[in-house]
Design an enzyme around this catalytic site. Structure first.
Site, PDB file in Angstrom:
ATOM      1  N   THR A 138      13.435  75.441 -11.274  1.00  0.00           N
ATOM      2  CA  THR A 138      12.711  76.710 -11.315  1.00  0.00           C
ATOM      3  C   THR A 138      13.505  77.784 -12.059  1.00  0.00           C
ATOM      4  O   THR A 138      14.736  77.730 -12.102  1.00  0.00           O
ATOM      5  CB  THR A 138      12.447  77.186  -9.870  1.00  0.00           C
ATOM      6  OG1 THR A 138      11.921  78.506  -9.896  1.00  0.00           O
ATOM      7  CG2 THR A 138      13.714  77.195  -9.024  1.00  0.00           C
ATOM      8  N   ASP A 139      12.787  78.783 -12.567  1.00  0.00           N
ATOM      9  CA  ASP A 139      13.469  79.916 -13.205  1.00  0.00           C
ATOM     10  C   ASP A 139      14.210  80.782 -12.181  1.00  0.00           C
ATOM     11  O   ASP A 139      15.065  81.586 -12.543  1.00  0.00           O
ATOM     12  CB  ASP A 139      12.474  80.782 -14.005  1.00  0.00           C
ATOM     13  CG  ASP A 139      11.346  81.372 -13.176  1.00  0.00           C
ATOM     14  OD1 ASP A 139      11.271  81.097 -11.960  1.00  0.00           O
ATOM     15  OD2 ASP A 139      10.525  82.127 -13.752  1.00  0.00           O
ATOM     16  N   GLU A 140      13.886  80.596 -10.878  1.00  0.00           N
ATOM     17  CA  GLU A 140      14.493  81.467  -9.860  1.00  0.00           C
ATOM     18  C   GLU A 140      16.002  81.255  -9.730  1.00  0.00           C
ATOM     19  O   GLU A 140      16.696  82.099  -9.164  1.00  0.00           O
ATOM     20  CB  GLU A 140      13.809  81.254  -8.505  1.00  0.00           C
ATOM     21  CG  GLU A 140      12.339  81.582  -8.563  1.00  0.00           C
ATOM     22  CD  GLU A 140      11.694  81.865  -7.206  1.00  0.00           C
ATOM     23  OE1 GLU A 140      12.424  82.047  -6.224  1.00  0.00           O
ATOM     24  OE2 GLU A 140      10.460  81.900  -7.158  1.00  0.00           O
ATOM     25  N   LYS A 168      17.687  75.247  -4.858  1.00  0.00           N
ATOM     26  CA  LYS A 168      17.324  74.645  -6.149  1.00  0.00           C
ATOM     27  C   LYS A 168      18.520  74.696  -7.109  1.00  0.00           C
ATOM     28  O   LYS A 168      18.780  73.745  -7.849  1.00  0.00           O
ATOM     29  CB  LYS A 168      16.115  75.358  -6.771  1.00  0.00           C
ATOM     30  CG  LYS A 168      14.791  75.139  -6.046  1.00  0.00           C
ATOM     31  CD  LYS A 168      14.292  73.700  -6.029  1.00  0.00           C
ATOM     32  CE  LYS A 168      13.847  73.205  -7.383  1.00  0.00           C
ATOM     33  NZ  LYS A 168      13.211  71.843  -7.272  1.00  0.00           N
ATOM     34  N   PRO A 219      -2.387  91.076   1.165  1.00  0.00           N
ATOM     35  CA  PRO A 219      -1.101  91.715   1.456  1.00  0.00           C
ATOM     36  C   PRO A 219      -0.171  91.745   0.240  1.00  0.00           C
ATOM     37  O   PRO A 219       0.492  90.756  -0.077  1.00  0.00           O
ATOM     38  CB  PRO A 219      -0.519  90.841   2.574  1.00  0.00           C
ATOM     39  CG  PRO A 219      -1.131  89.491   2.356  1.00  0.00           C
ATOM     40  CD  PRO A 219      -2.459  89.693   1.700  1.00  0.00           C
TER      41      PRO A 219
HETATM   42  P1  NAD Z   1       4.604  71.871  -3.316  1.00  0.00           P
HETATM   43  O1  NAD Z   1       5.235  72.541  -2.134  1.00  0.00           O
HETATM   44  O2  NAD Z   1       3.173  72.104  -3.608  1.00  0.00           O
HETATM   45  O3  NAD Z   1       4.801  70.278  -3.182  1.00  0.00           O
HETATM   46  C1  NAD Z   1       6.005  69.704  -2.756  1.00  0.00           C
HETATM   47  C2  NAD Z   1       5.736  68.221  -2.475  1.00  0.00           C
HETATM   48  O4  NAD Z   1       6.989  67.621  -2.059  1.00  0.00           O
HETATM   49  C3  NAD Z   1       4.735  67.980  -1.332  1.00  0.00           C
HETATM   50  O5  NAD Z   1       3.833  66.965  -1.700  1.00  0.00           O
HETATM   51  C4  NAD Z   1       5.611  67.511  -0.179  1.00  0.00           C
HETATM   52  O6  NAD Z   1       4.952  66.656   0.738  1.00  0.00           O
HETATM   53  C5  NAD Z   1       6.748  66.815  -0.912  1.00  0.00           C
HETATM   54  N1  NAD Z   1       7.977  66.750  -0.125  1.00  0.00           N
HETATM   55  C6  NAD Z   1       8.586  67.771   0.521  1.00  0.00           C
HETATM   56  N2  NAD Z   1       9.681  67.315   1.169  1.00  0.00           N
HETATM   57  C7  NAD Z   1       9.767  65.987   0.905  1.00  0.00           C
HETATM   58  C8  NAD Z   1      10.692  64.973   1.273  1.00  0.00           C
HETATM   59  N3  NAD Z   1      11.742  65.228   2.067  1.00  0.00           N
HETATM   60  N4  NAD Z   1      10.495  63.725   0.798  1.00  0.00           N
HETATM   61  C9  NAD Z   1       9.421  63.438   0.002  1.00  0.00           C
HETATM   62  N5  NAD Z   1       8.506  64.355  -0.344  1.00  0.00           N
HETATM   63  C10 NAD Z   1       8.680  65.629   0.085  1.00  0.00           C
HETATM   64  O7  NAD Z   1       5.536  72.249  -4.535  1.00  0.00           O
HETATM   65  P2  NAD Z   1       5.138  72.606  -6.052  1.00  0.00           P
HETATM   66  O8  NAD Z   1       4.800  74.036  -6.137  1.00  0.00           O
HETATM   67  O9  NAD Z   1       4.226  71.581  -6.578  1.00  0.00           O
HETATM   68  O10 NAD Z   1       6.581  72.431  -6.748  1.00  0.00           O
HETATM   69  C11 NAD Z   1       7.022  71.148  -7.173  1.00  0.00           C
HETATM   70  C12 NAD Z   1       8.397  71.262  -7.782  1.00  0.00           C
HETATM   71  O11 NAD Z   1       8.365  72.171  -8.877  1.00  0.00           O
HETATM   72  C13 NAD Z   1       9.446  71.821  -6.806  1.00  0.00           C
HETATM   73  O12 NAD Z   1      10.654  71.139  -7.032  1.00  0.00           O
HETATM   74  C14 NAD Z   1       9.562  73.288  -7.198  1.00  0.00           C
HETATM   75  O13 NAD Z   1      10.852  73.772  -6.897  1.00  0.00           O
HETATM   76  C15 NAD Z   1       9.306  73.222  -8.689  1.00  0.00           C
HETATM   77  N6  NAD Z   1       8.719  74.424  -9.298  1.00  0.00           N
HETATM   78  C16 NAD Z   1       7.582  74.996  -8.771  1.00  0.00           C
HETATM   79  C17 NAD Z   1       7.019  76.088  -9.418  1.00  0.00           C
HETATM   80  C18 NAD Z   1       5.753  76.738  -8.901  1.00  0.00           C
HETATM   81  O14 NAD Z   1       5.347  77.772  -9.428  1.00  0.00           O
HETATM   82  N7  NAD Z   1       5.068  76.187  -7.919  1.00  0.00           N
HETATM   83  C19 NAD Z   1       7.611  76.612 -10.573  1.00  0.00           C
HETATM   84  C20 NAD Z   1       8.780  76.008 -11.061  1.00  0.00           C
HETATM   85  C21 NAD Z   1       9.317  74.901 -10.423  1.00  0.00           C
HETATM   86  O1  DAU Z   2       9.216  81.316 -10.460  1.00  0.00           O
HETATM   87  C1  DAU Z   2       8.934  80.023 -10.037  1.00  0.00           C
HETATM   88  C2  DAU Z   2       8.646  80.013  -8.552  1.00  0.00           C
HETATM   89  O2  DAU Z   2       7.371  80.610  -8.375  1.00  0.00           O
HETATM   90  C3  DAU Z   2       8.683  78.618  -7.936  1.00  0.00           C
HETATM   91  O3  DAU Z   2       9.972  78.090  -8.069  1.00  0.00           O
HETATM   92  C4  DAU Z   2       8.280  78.674  -6.459  1.00  0.00           C
HETATM   93  O4  DAU Z   2       8.230  77.367  -5.932  1.00  0.00           O
HETATM   94  C5  DAU Z   2       6.915  79.311  -6.368  1.00  0.00           C
HETATM   95  O5  DAU Z   2       6.545  79.451  -5.012  1.00  0.00           O
HETATM   96  C6  DAU Z   2       6.905  80.687  -7.052  1.00  0.00           C
HETATM   97  O6  DAU Z   2       7.690  81.627  -6.303  1.00  0.00           O
HETATM   98  P1  DAU Z   2       7.199  83.140  -6.046  1.00  0.00           P
HETATM   99  O7  DAU Z   2       7.885  83.645  -4.857  1.00  0.00           O
HETATM  100  O8  DAU Z   2       7.287  83.942  -7.293  1.00  0.00           O
HETATM  101  O9  DAU Z   2       5.615  82.849  -5.752  1.00  0.00           O
HETATM  102  P2  DAU Z   2       4.618  83.479  -4.669  1.00  0.00           P
HETATM  103  O10 DAU Z   2       3.253  83.014  -5.030  1.00  0.00           O
HETATM  104  O11 DAU Z   2       5.097  83.271  -3.282  1.00  0.00           O
HETATM  105  O12 DAU Z   2       4.707  85.042  -4.966  1.00  0.00           O
HETATM  106  C7  DAU Z   2       4.393  85.579  -6.258  1.00  0.00           C
HETATM  107  C8  DAU Z   2       4.679  87.076  -6.200  1.00  0.00           C
HETATM  108  O13 DAU Z   2       3.705  87.704  -5.330  1.00  0.00           O
HETATM  109  C9  DAU Z   2       6.027  87.444  -5.611  1.00  0.00           C
HETATM  110  O14 DAU Z   2       6.538  88.593  -6.286  1.00  0.00           O
HETATM  111  C10 DAU Z   2       5.730  87.777  -4.152  1.00  0.00           C
HETATM  112  C11 DAU Z   2       4.341  88.360  -4.226  1.00  0.00           C
HETATM  113  N1  DAU Z   2       3.490  88.119  -3.032  1.00  0.00           N
HETATM  114  C12 DAU Z   2       3.364  86.837  -2.584  1.00  0.00           C
HETATM  115  C13 DAU Z   2       2.574  86.572  -1.483  1.00  0.00           C
HETATM  116  C14 DAU Z   2       2.452  85.145  -0.955  1.00  0.00           C
HETATM  117  C15 DAU Z   2       2.797  89.165  -2.443  1.00  0.00           C
HETATM  118  O15 DAU Z   2       2.887  90.341  -2.891  1.00  0.00           O
HETATM  119  N2  DAU Z   2       2.009  88.895  -1.358  1.00  0.00           N
HETATM  120  C16 DAU Z   2       1.875  87.627  -0.836  1.00  0.00           C
HETATM  121  O16 DAU Z   2       1.164  87.463   0.178  1.00  0.00           O
END
Ligand code: NAD
Ligand code: DAU
Length: 358
Positions: A138-140, A168, A219
């Protein structure tokens, strides 16, 4: 046993991004065996893959990435030569409440997977030749940017702030340690915020679409001034496919949308689009926007420079954000059953009904 051209293990394939990656690989590469390894935590939902679960080249293994012997057995018995590792705890708010599961899954789970792959691959006739461990990050991990033009590049030093991003970052370091210590072929990509179908409705966009549908408060944390760089999930899956096949082993690639939005501006757009699709008069759901206590340690701004991916591999985001938002809002409204299953917990029983009888 049937011989496949490649045998790919995707971890976390029942989650949001993982399900798009699995679907893409299963459909595009019928001569590959795609093994989806997932523990099916609250975030894993096999309904996300209902359309491809009968495909001949798709296999599902319910397993925990922390279970060393099981993971090793799957890698050995399925003759896995490529791993695309997405399994993780992924929600920042949950990491603030319970950081331990983030260290366990994201750090120890990744280390377990690395060691299991190393053991099996080093013992195989070809060693590491033709193998690849691709870690999805992730970019985080880069921390937070101030407002302005600054972007995260692959050279930006790590500075994670939340327990999620710290876990991460740690997993990324272990992946590079395996590259440097054991010469394991690895590649890492760090992506910005994804949006699109099948995202668990705890994340901003699906949560807010669902709340608008039920006329519940939206929220917004703090003053809504935090900035995120949004990318449509299928564009991320396409980038992962490309990097897996053509990325240079050992390298890191940033993936982003060049698409920054302040949360409050994004929420206003989302309200407008969703109201229109629901047939509500313009401005109908504006009153739902509610400013609430800020997230602890809330990173102000993320923005990715994905120039390297463009210049080396020719990848660019394909979808305009307004179009992507419309497509996304429409998907959640058209798939109310999916949302209802996810919010009621019914999806957790899908595995039992589909797989236990096989
Ligand atoms: P998600 O939470 O939707 O899915 C995670 C999956 O991992 C689920 O299917 C869960 O059952 C599985 N999992 C969790 N723990 C496990 C374990 N111990 N063993 C096997 N499986 C397990 O996550 P996502 O948003 O699809 O993110 C996927 C990947 O991409 C993550 O590594 C996350 O850090 C990365 N990522 C997400 C975002 C985003 O915006 N969502 C952005 C950048 C990177
Ligand atoms: O940047 C990549 C990341 O993006 C991934 O690595 C993470 O897995 C993914 O969850 C996401 O993280 P964020 O924290 O940025 O996503 P989220 O959707 O939780 O929140 C997006 C923005 O909105 C953040 O600034 C927090 C804000 N937010 C979120 C929620 C859930 C709110 O203001 N209200 C809310 O209820």
């Amino acid at each position: 046993m049937k011989k496949y051209k490649r045998n790919i293990l995707v971890t976390g394939g029942a989650g949001f991004i993982g399900s798009h990656v699995v679907r893409r690989l299963v459909k595009r590469y019928p001569d590959y065996r795609i093994v989806n390894l997932d523990k099916l935590t609250y975030a894993g939902n096999l309904e996300n893959l209902a359309d491809i679960q009968e495909n001949d080249n798709y296999f599902f293994e319910k397993a925990d990435i922390c279970d060393f012997e099981r993971v090793k057995e799957i890698i050995r018995s399925c003759e896995i030569d490529g791993i695309i590792h997405l399994a993780a705890e992924s929600h920042v708010d949950r990491s603030i409440v319970d950081p331990f599961i983030f260290a366990k899954t994201n750090v120890l789970g990744t280390l377990t997977l690395l060691q299991a792959a190393r053991d099996v691959w080093e013992e195989s006739a070809d060693g590491f030749a033709g193998k690849l461990f691709y870690h999805i990050s992730t970019d985080e991990v880069y921390g937070a940017l101030r407002t302005g033009k600054e972007l995260f590049t692959e050279q930006t030093p790590y500075s994670p702030h939340s327990p999620y991003s710290a876990s991460k970052a740690s997993s990324d370091h272990f992946v590079r340690a395996f590259r440097d210590t054991y010469a394991m072929p690895v590649v890492i990509s760090n992506c910005s915020n994804n949006y699109g179908p099948f995202q668990f409705p705890e994340k901003l966009i699906p949560l807010f679409i669902n709340n608008i549908r039920h006329h519940k408060p939206l929220p917004v944390y703090g003053r809504g001034e935090n900035v995120r760089d949004w990318l449509y999930v299928e564009d991320h899956a396409r980038a992962i496919d490309l990097i897996f096949h053509e990325g240079r082993p050992g390298e890191t690639y940033n993936i982003g949308g060049f698409n920054e939005w302040r949360n409050i501006d994004l929420v206003k757009l989302l309200v407008k689009v969703t109201d229109r699709l629901l047939g509500n008069p313009e401005g109908y759901s504006d009153e739902l926007i509610t400013y609430v206590t800020d997230r602890k340690g809330h990173d102000l701004r993320y923005a990715i420079d994905s120039t390297k991916l463009k210049s080396e591999l020719g990848w660019e985001p394909s979808l305009q954000f307004e179009e992507g938002m419309e497509r996304t809002a429409r998907w959640y409204l058209d798939n109310q059953e999916w949302l209802d299953h996810v919010t009621s917990g019914d999806y957790l029983r899908y595995y039992e009904s589909m797989y236990s009888k096989r």
